[in-house]
Design a protein around this motif. Structure first.
Motif, PDB file in Angstrom:
ATOM      1  N   ARG A 134       0.682  -1.382  -0.017  1.00 57.29           N
ATOM      2  CA  ARG A 134      -0.036   0.140  -0.013  1.00 57.29           C
ATOM      3  C   ARG A 134       0.884   1.236   0.003  1.00 57.29           C
ATOM      4  O   ARG A 134       0.634   2.281  -0.753  1.00 57.29           O
ATOM      5  CB  ARG A 134      -0.987  -0.226   1.434  1.00 57.29           C
ATOM      6  N   ARG A 135       1.708   1.270   1.007  1.00 57.14           N
ATOM      7  CA  ARG A 135       2.647   2.660   0.976  1.00 57.14           C
ATOM      8  C   ARG A 135       3.778   2.647  -0.394  1.00 57.14           C
ATOM      9  O   ARG A 135       3.564   3.814  -0.633  1.00 57.14           O
ATOM     10  CB  ARG A 135       3.390   2.594   2.389  1.00 57.14           C
ATOM     11  N   MET A 184       1.189   4.272  -2.743  1.00 55.58           N
ATOM     12  CA  MET A 184       1.076   5.526  -2.567  1.00 55.58           C
ATOM     13  C   MET A 184       2.533   6.712  -2.975  1.00 55.58           C
ATOM     14  O   MET A 184       2.237   7.799  -3.561  1.00 55.58           O
ATOM     15  CB  MET A 184       0.689   6.027  -1.211  1.00 55.58           C
ATOM     16  N   PHE A 185       3.493   6.089  -2.289  1.00 60.22           N
ATOM     17  CA  PHE A 185       4.630   6.732  -2.839  1.00 60.22           C
ATOM     18  C   PHE A 185       4.924   6.649  -4.327  1.00 60.22           C
ATOM     19  O   PHE A 185       5.207   7.853  -4.914  1.00 60.22           O
ATOM     20  CB  PHE A 185       5.877   6.054  -2.243  1.00 60.22           C
ATOM     21  N   ALA A 222      -5.421   5.601   0.019  1.00 60.42           N
ATOM     22  CA  ALA A 222      -5.538   6.239   1.308  1.00 60.42           C
ATOM     23  C   ALA A 222      -7.115   5.792   1.929  1.00 60.42           C
ATOM     24  O   ALA A 222      -7.046   5.765   3.114  1.00 60.42           O
ATOM     25  CB  ALA A 222      -5.324   7.621   1.167  1.00 60.42           C
ATOM     26  N   VAL A 265      -3.505   7.177  -5.217  1.00 66.36           N
ATOM     27  CA  VAL A 265      -3.098   7.613  -3.825  1.00 66.36           C
ATOM     28  C   VAL A 265      -4.427   8.084  -3.046  1.00 66.36           C
ATOM     29  O   VAL A 265      -4.315   7.411  -1.995  1.00 66.36           O
ATOM     30  CB  VAL A 265      -2.196   8.996  -3.938  1.00 66.36           C
TER      31      VAL A 265
END
Length: 248
Positions: free
Chosen positions: A72-73, A76-77, A179, A175
Motif C-alpha cells: 500500500r505505502r 502511494m509513494f 488512502a 493515492v
C-alpha cells in the motif's frame, strides 16, 4: 490471519488501471513535449534511458520493501512521485525539467509494477493465481491502450501545460483510493531482512533466461514507444494521431 475478498483483488485492478494509464500517458507526453521543445533524436533516447534508470537500479530493493511493509505505502509513494514529476515541467518548462520528470516517473514505475504484481500474487490462491494474473495483464493492456489516447488528445485540445495538470491528477487518483480504501490490503509478509541477492537468485534457478528474454521484449516495446513519436512528428502527424497509432 485475515481472509481476503474478491473485492480486494478488483480494487487492485482498479488502482492498476489508473496507475498504468498514467505511466503510458506520461511516457508519450514527455517524448512529444521534448520534440516540441526542439530535442533531437539522441536527446529523446537519453530521456528514455533516464526513465528506465531507477527501474534498472531499484527494482530488487522495491520488492524487498513491499515484502517488509506491504504494497500500500509503496504504491502511494509511486503516485506521489509520478504527480510531482508532472508538476516540474508545468512549473518550469524546459528539457531539464523533462529529464527530472522522467526520473521521478521511472521511480514511480519501479514501485508500481513490483507492488501491484505482489498484491495480485498475495490475493490469489493456487487454484486461481493463473486466472488472476491473466486478468491483471488485461488491465495493464487496457491501460496501454488508454494512456497514449489520453496523452495525445489532451495535448491537442489543452496544450502541454494543461496536460501536465491532467496527468498530475491521474497520478494522484490511486493515492486517494489507497488512502481511503486500501487499509485492508495485505501487510508485509517478511519482517526480517533475508540473505542473498540478485546474483544468487539468478545463478540458483532458471530465472536468468526468463529475465533475458523478457528484457529483450521490453526493450523493443520501449524503443517503439519512444521513437514512433519522432517518426510521427517527422511526417506531420498530430499528437492525437500519434496517440491513436500507439494505442493500437
Amino acid at each position: 490471519m485475515r481472509s481476503f475478498e474478491k473485492s480486494d483483488l478488483y480494487f487492485v485492478f482498479f488502482v492498476s488501471l489508473f496507475a498504468f494509464t498514467f505511466v503510458h500517458a506520461s511516457r508519450i507526453f514527455l517524448t512529444l513535449y521534448a520534440l516540441k521543445l526542439g530535442a533531437q533524436s539522441a536527446v529523446v533516447g537519453m530521456l528514455a534511458a533516464t526513465y528506465s534508470a531507477f527501474p534498472m537500479i531499484l527494482s530488487w530493493q522495491a520488492g524487498r520493501i513491499a515484502d517488509r511493509i506491504g504494497s500500500r505505502r509503496p504504491l502511494m509513494f509511486a503516485g506521489v512521485c509520478g504527480g510531482c514529476g508532472m508538476l516540474i515541467p508545468y512549473a518550469a518548462p524546459g528539457l531539464v525539467s523533462l529529464f527530472a520528470a522522467a526520473a521521478l516517473n521511472g521511480l514511480a514505475f519501479t514501485f508500481l509494477v513490483v507492488a501491484t504484481q505482489n498484491l495480485v500474487g498475495l490475493l490469489s490462491t493456487e487454484e486461481n493465481r493463473t486466472l488472476n494474473f491473466s486478468n491483471y495483464s488485461l488491465v495493464v493492456s487496457t491501460a496501454a491502450f488508454l494512456g497514449p489516447l489520453f496523452s495525445g488528445f489532451s495535448i491537442d485540445h489543452g496544450g502541454y501545460e494543461v496536460s501536465c495538470l491532467y496527468l498530475f491528477l491521474m497520478a494522484l487518483a490511486p493515492v486517494g483510493m489507497l488512502a481511503v480504501w486500501g487499509g485492508g490490503l495485505p501487510a508485509g509478509t517478511i519482517k526480517k531482512r533475508t540473505s542473498g541477492g540478485v546474483k544468487n537468485m539468478l545463478l540458483g534457478s532458471g530465472l536468468g533466461r526468463i529475465l533475458t528474454t523478457s528484457s529483450l521484449v521490453i526493450t523493443g516495446i520501449a524503443l517503439f514507444q519512444f521513437y514512433l513519436p519522432i517518426y510521427g512528428r517527422g511526417i506531420g502527424l498530430s499528437a492525437s494521431a500519434i496517440g491513436i497509432v500507439l494505442a493500437m
